[in-house]
Design an enzyme around this catalytic site. Structure first.
Site, PDB file in Angstrom:
ATOM      1  N   LYS A 128       0.843  -1.185  -0.034  1.00  0.00           N
ATOM      2  CA  LYS A 128       0.037   0.077   0.089  1.00  0.00           C
ATOM      3  C   LYS A 128       0.920   1.226  -0.050  1.00  0.00           C
ATOM      4  O   LYS A 128       2.311   1.151   0.574  1.00  0.00           O
ATOM      5  CB  LYS A 128      -1.007   0.208   1.115  1.00  0.00           C
ATOM      6  CG  LYS A 128      -0.492  -0.334   2.624  1.00  0.00           C
ATOM      7  CD  LYS A 128       0.728   0.618   3.173  1.00  0.00           C
ATOM      8  CE  LYS A 128       0.587   2.014   3.503  1.00  0.00           C
ATOM      9  NZ  LYS A 128       1.655   2.711   4.187  1.00  0.00           N
ATOM     10  N   TYR A 213      -4.281   3.889   6.274  1.00  0.00           N
ATOM     11  CA  TYR A 213      -4.981   3.196   7.172  1.00  0.00           C
ATOM     12  C   TYR A 213      -6.330   3.901   7.764  1.00  0.00           C
ATOM     13  O   TYR A 213      -7.302   3.103   8.120  1.00  0.00           O
ATOM     14  CB  TYR A 213      -3.816   3.043   8.572  1.00  0.00           C
ATOM     15  CG  TYR A 213      -2.770   2.263   8.123  1.00  0.00           C
ATOM     16  CD1 TYR A 213      -2.851   0.903   8.051  1.00  0.00           C
ATOM     17  CD2 TYR A 213      -1.479   2.520   7.524  1.00  0.00           C
ATOM     18  CE1 TYR A 213      -1.732   0.122   7.770  1.00  0.00           C
ATOM     19  CE2 TYR A 213      -0.441   1.776   7.445  1.00  0.00           C
ATOM     20  CZ  TYR A 213      -0.687   0.661   7.442  1.00  0.00           C
ATOM     21  OH  TYR A 213       0.389  -0.286   6.908  1.00  0.00           O
TER      22      TYR A 213
HETATM   23  P1  NAD Z   1      12.432   1.823   2.371  1.00  0.00           P
HETATM   24  O1  NAD Z   1      12.864   2.931   1.966  1.00  0.00           O
HETATM   25  O2  NAD Z   1      13.062   1.143   3.611  1.00  0.00           O
HETATM   26  O3  NAD Z   1      12.909   0.519   1.101  1.00  0.00           O
HETATM   27  C1  NAD Z   1      12.704   0.733  -0.156  1.00  0.00           C
HETATM   28  C2  NAD Z   1      13.468  -0.132  -1.091  1.00  0.00           C
HETATM   29  O4  NAD Z   1      13.228   0.228  -2.473  1.00  0.00           O
HETATM   30  C3  NAD Z   1      14.955  -0.028  -0.731  1.00  0.00           C
HETATM   31  O5  NAD Z   1      15.232  -1.465  -0.501  1.00  0.00           O
HETATM   32  C4  NAD Z   1      15.508   0.825  -1.736  1.00  0.00           C
HETATM   33  O6  NAD Z   1      16.789   0.338  -2.080  1.00  0.00           O
HETATM   34  C5  NAD Z   1      14.641   0.217  -3.150  1.00  0.00           C
HETATM   35  N1  NAD Z   1      14.488   1.097  -4.066  1.00  0.00           N
HETATM   36  C6  NAD Z   1      14.593   0.824  -5.392  1.00  0.00           C
HETATM   37  N2  NAD Z   1      14.563   2.076  -6.208  1.00  0.00           N
HETATM   38  C7  NAD Z   1      14.349   3.130  -5.200  1.00  0.00           C
HETATM   39  C8  NAD Z   1      14.500   4.400  -5.479  1.00  0.00           C
HETATM   40  N3  NAD Z   1      14.501   4.860  -6.570  1.00  0.00           N
HETATM   41  N4  NAD Z   1      14.576   5.191  -4.678  1.00  0.00           N
HETATM   42  C9  NAD Z   1      14.481   4.906  -3.119  1.00  0.00           C
HETATM   43  N5  NAD Z   1      14.471   3.522  -2.994  1.00  0.00           N
HETATM   44  C10 NAD Z   1      14.467   2.385  -3.990  1.00  0.00           C
HETATM   45  O7  NAD Z   1      10.946   1.690   2.341  1.00  0.00           O
HETATM   46  P2  NAD Z   1       9.970   0.768   3.079  1.00  0.00           P
HETATM   47  O8  NAD Z   1       9.664   1.309   4.267  1.00  0.00           O
HETATM   48  O9  NAD Z   1      10.221  -0.589   2.825  1.00  0.00           O
HETATM   49  O10 NAD Z   1       8.619   0.802   2.135  1.00  0.00           O
HETATM   50  C11 NAD Z   1       8.466   0.346   0.914  1.00  0.00           C
HETATM   51  C12 NAD Z   1       6.924   0.078   0.532  1.00  0.00           C
HETATM   52  O11 NAD Z   1       6.452  -0.568   1.564  1.00  0.00           O
HETATM   53  C13 NAD Z   1       6.044   1.555   0.646  1.00  0.00           C
HETATM   54  O12 NAD Z   1       5.118   1.495  -0.682  1.00  0.00           O
HETATM   55  C14 NAD Z   1       5.455   1.499   1.804  1.00  0.00           C
HETATM   56  O13 NAD Z   1       4.231   2.197   1.752  1.00  0.00           O
HETATM   57  C15 NAD Z   1       5.313  -0.034   2.257  1.00  0.00           C
HETATM   58  N6  NAD Z   1       5.110  -0.368   3.645  1.00  0.00           N
HETATM   59  C16 NAD Z   1       4.119  -0.760   4.211  1.00  0.00           C
HETATM   60  C17 NAD Z   1       3.931  -1.164   5.432  1.00  0.00           C
HETATM   61  C18 NAD Z   1       2.687  -1.982   6.148  1.00  0.00           C
HETATM   62  O14 NAD Z   1       2.586  -2.105   7.173  1.00  0.00           O
HETATM   63  N7  NAD Z   1       1.998  -2.330   5.129  1.00  0.00           N
HETATM   64  C19 NAD Z   1       4.883  -0.865   6.314  1.00  0.00           C
HETATM   65  C20 NAD Z   1       6.267   0.076   5.694  1.00  0.00           C
HETATM   66  C21 NAD Z   1       6.073  -0.022   4.418  1.00  0.00           C
END
Ligand code: NAD
Length: 364
Positions: A128, A213
């Site tokens: 999401k 949420y």
């Molecule tokens: P994050 O920044 O920790 O991770 C993002 C990943 O994408 C990294 O591995 C990064 O290297 C990669 N990536 C690839 N190309 C990129 C670019 N151009 N710029 C930045 N990163 C790039 O983020 P996250 O917190 O893991 O979030 C990722 C997704 O998961 C989002 O869509 C977020 O909304 C979702 N999320 C959902 C929940 C949940 O509880 N459902 C919780 C956290 C995050």
């Protein structure tokens, strides 16, 4: 009618996940997931959850960081053949071990990787928010439909015991007729360099993150679809964190029954709460949508009775989500939180932004 449809969906989620149920023969192999994006959520939250799954296993990883991917693959007994970069991702079509691609990338990349995964013949579980526009959501649904692949959105709260019990109580009339929902989610976003604050990758500010949420809860707790939205935004544009996206946004949804929902998301204070007010009582969750430690009360006008929900059908909400997708694929059924559900939210999100911008109520 809407409430009836959702009850059936909730019921079918329990059936699909019922331990020892006839849904899955003992010989069925767990379906293989490729995790795309080894960031916080993909690496620290989702990958450790496969040990709690019955129908799902880790089969591949997709990352821009080869060394990290190799370390993760080794830790989970995967060979180098199970490692993909973003450039060679499309060759995943030749890997029969991968049934489902789980997109854990920044929001602005969800559409591209969902569509590429579908074209590679894989089913998709996408985090999401589903994408950053209605047009992208529609393209994702079309690509999955064309490839005859399932699409599910990572709405984990549909598998979380407190939220499931609150939905059940609300539907059973435990608080009477639901008149108002208050749903507030936020955290302090400190790092101005995070992709979450860059519009091209996030699609927006707190609404695209925690706001999903608040919006989801208003819909799944009432079981209704909103007919109008009125929103206001408050952002200090001199703050270097908020040059591109909003900080705080507050919106009111009007439902056909006359119920209303007041929703909030913000990046400048911590908040995680859902409150349902009915004409004979209330149901309150705080924290409401965390990974664990959620709490819940009912009462006439306060927190009179603490509710400990019955254990969910899965060990954790994450395992429930992963296994539900695997079972949906195996049985050829639509997941309870399909692409259409993500699209419904994105239509409302666009209306929320439009209402805040234009200073008027938007009819949906
Ligand atoms: P994050 O920044 O920790 O991770 C993002 C990943 O994408 C990294 O591995 C990064 O290297 C990669 N990536 C690839 N190309 C990129 C670019 N151009 N710029 C930045 N990163 C790039 O983020 P996250 O917190 O893991 O979030 C990722 C997704 O998961 C989002 O869509 C977020 O909304 C979702 N999320 C959902 C929940 C949940 O509880 N459902 C919780 C956290 C995050």
């Amino acid at each position: 009618m809407e409430i009836g449809r959702r009850d059936i969906l909730l019921g079918s989620a329990a059936l699909l996940l019922a331990p020892g149920g006839s849904a899955c023969a003992a010989t069925d192999r767990p379906l293989g997931y490729a995790i795309v994006g080894l960031g916080y959520y993909g690496l620290n939250v989702i990958i450790p959850q496969f040990v709690n799954c019955t129908h799902s296993r880790l089969a591949a990883v997709v990352s821009g960081d080869r060394a990290k991917a190799q370390r993760v693959a080794r830790e989970h007994g995967l060979s180098d053949k199970a490692i993909y970069s973003y450039a060679d991702f499309d060759t995943i079509r030749d890997n029969p071990d991968v049934d489902i691609v789980y997109v854990c990338l920044p929001n602005g990349m969800h559409a591209e990787y969902t569509i590429r995964a579908a074209r590679a013949g894989k089913h998709v579980l996408c985090e999401k928010p589903m994408a950053i526009s209605v047009a992208e959501c529609e393209a994702m649904i079309a690509a999955c439909r064309k490839a005859d692949r399932k699409l599910m959105i990572g709405y984990r709260c549909h598998f979380e015991a407190h939220n499931l019990e609150a939905m059940r109580l609300a539907r059973s009339g435990a608080a009477g007729k639901i008149r108002y929902v208050r749903s507030e989610h936020g955290f302090v976003q400190r790092d101005p360099t995070k992709w979450r604050l860059k519009r091209a990758l996030s699609g927006g500010g707190s609404l695209m993150d925690m706001g999903i949420y608040s919006l989801q809860a208003a819909r799944y707790m009432t079981g209704e679809e909103p007919v109008a939205v009125t929103a206001r935004e408050s952002t200090d544009r001199r703050d270097p964190r908020f040059t591109e996206v909003e900080d705080m946004i507050d919106w009111t949804l009007e439902f056909p029954s006359g119920a209303m929902a007041g929703c909030l998301s913000m990046y400048s204070a911590n908040q995680n709460r859902i409150l349902l007010m009915g004409d004979t009582g209330r149901i309150e969750l705080e924290p409401a949508t965390r990974y664990d430690g959620n709490e819940m009360w009912t009462g006439k006008d306060g927190r009179e009775r603490k509710i400990v929900p019955p254990p969910g059908p899965a060990k954790t909400q994450f395992a429930g989500q992963l296994d539900h997708m695997a079972q949906s694929v195996r049985r050829g059924q639509e997941p309870i939180v399909s692409g259409e559900e993500g699209l419904r939210d994105m239509r409302i999100v666009e209306a929320i932004y439009r209402s805040a911008r234009e200073g008027r109520t938007i009819r949906l």
